[in-house]
Design an enzyme around this catalytic site. Structure first.
Site, short mmCIF file in Angstrom:
data_model
loop_
_atom_site.label_atom_id
_atom_site.label_comp_id
_atom_site.label_asym_id
_atom_site.label_seq_id
_atom_site.Cartn_x
_atom_site.Cartn_y
_atom_site.Cartn_z
N GLU A 133 0.84 -1.21 0.00
CA GLU A 133 0.00 0.00 0.00
C GLU A 133 0.87 1.25 0.00
OE1 GLU A 133 -2.77 -0.53 -1.17
OE2 GLU A 133 -4.23 -0.14 0.37
N THR A 186 -5.70 8.10 -4.30
CA THR A 186 -5.71 8.09 -2.83
C THR A 186 -4.73 9.11 -2.26
OG1 THR A 186 -6.37 5.78 -2.82
CG2 THR A 186 -5.35 6.60 -0.81
#
Ligand code: HSE
Length: 315
Positions: A133, A186
């Site tokens: 991530e 994001t």
């Protein structure tokens, strides 16, 4: 476990944050999700043979792609003297708010772990997924990866040390998610959030997390609905999503318990009591996008408790 061994797997998309739980709540859904085929090789390292369905935007460099970053970590951890090749099939766009990078990374570690006779536990694999991530969106966030890996509804009670709690959900809880054809990265959606929040906001937000947990445990759908309020991210991120409040209002008008942004957006989710209402809510949200000439996919499902799974090869 020998060179040439192959596996095909699926890892589910996820709805992170769930309104009040910024970075600490998430759940897996039935579809979409990513597929990954892996074959063990005698050479060390990981090679990406093909990525399908990403429009060419995802990194082919194994040190940058979320799936292969996680697999490389796994191989290093077990000090493997072998490697693998992977084929990735993306079933959702990056920047969708459905945990796209997380689903690929979970598919990757699940596949290598299955080929290694489940050498590691899911908990042991979590740090590899956090690194993945970090590579994908510059933040080592557990909400999407833990939801996809464990399945079900997840609370990240603590990051250091990691403490992942699975929350039971009532039987009739369904989710409608709409993924508009808009990209929200994001990293950017995190940068627009305030670095600090007032004490009063923190109190209201944490009260809703408590309410949502109790609502899920008791099967109190009204309490679930009352608790689906986000004072932290939604006020800022809604600006990145065309028609966000129209979709949310349409969802509530169609009977949803509550609605907010899925992950960092642009997807929008609504929790509902029962399949019929969830389907109606999906149609209502889609109508809003149709009226704005924005393409969108709708997914309606229960919470996915299975997480990743092995798929048969169909030759
Ligand atoms: N909780 C994250 C965010 C989702 O809202 O930025 C990505 O893990």
């Amino acid at each position: 476990m020998k060179p040439g061994d192959r596996i095909k797997v699926f890892a589910p998309a996820t709805v992170a944050n769930v309104a009040c739980g910024y970075d600490i709540l998430g759940f897996a859904i039935e579809r979409p999700g990513d597929e990954l085929v892996m074959e063990l090789t005698t050479e060390k390292g990981v090679e990406i043979i093909d990525i399908e369905g990403d429009g060419g935007v995802l990194p082919r460099d194994p040190l940058k792609n979320s799936a292969t970053v996680a697999i490389l970590d796994y191989l290093n951890f077990i000090q493997a003297d072998f490697g693998c090749k992977v084929w990735i099939k993306k079933m959702m766009p990056s920047g969708s708010g459905l945990g796209s990078s997380a689903a690929s990374a979970v598919a990757g570690v699940y596949a290598i772990n299955m080929l290694c006779n489940e050498k590691l536990t899911k908990y042991e694999m979590l740090p590899f997924l956090l690194n993945a991530e970090k590579a994908a969106c510059d933040a080592a966030i557990a909400d999407n990866v833990a939801s996809s890996l464990f399945g079900g509804f997840i609370l990240v009670r603590s990051y250091e040390p990691l403490d992942i709690i699975q929350i039971p959900v009532p039987d009739e809880l369904w989710c409608a998610v709409i993924n508009p054809d808009v990209i929200v990265l994001t990293k950017e959606a995190r940068e627009i959030l305030p670095k600090e929040i007032p004490l009063s906001v923190s109190l209201r937000q944490s009260a809703n997390v408590g309410g949502l947990m109790v609502g899920l445990l008791r099967g109190d759908y009204d309490l679930i609905g009352r608790s689906l309020v986000d004072y932290i991210a939604e006020p800022h991120r809604s600006k990145l999503i065309p028609g966000f409040y129209e979709m949310k209002n349409a969802a509530i008008a169609a009977g949803a318990l509550g609605s907010s942004i899925s992950g960092s957006g642009p997807s929008v989710f609504a929790l509902c009591k029962g399949k019929e209402i969830a389907e109606r809510v999906g149609v209502a949200m889609k109508k809003v996008m149709d009226n704005q000439n924005i393409g969108a996919e709708v997914y309606v499902s229960k919470v996915n408790h299975a997480g990743p799974k092995t798929l048969p090869f169909v030759d």
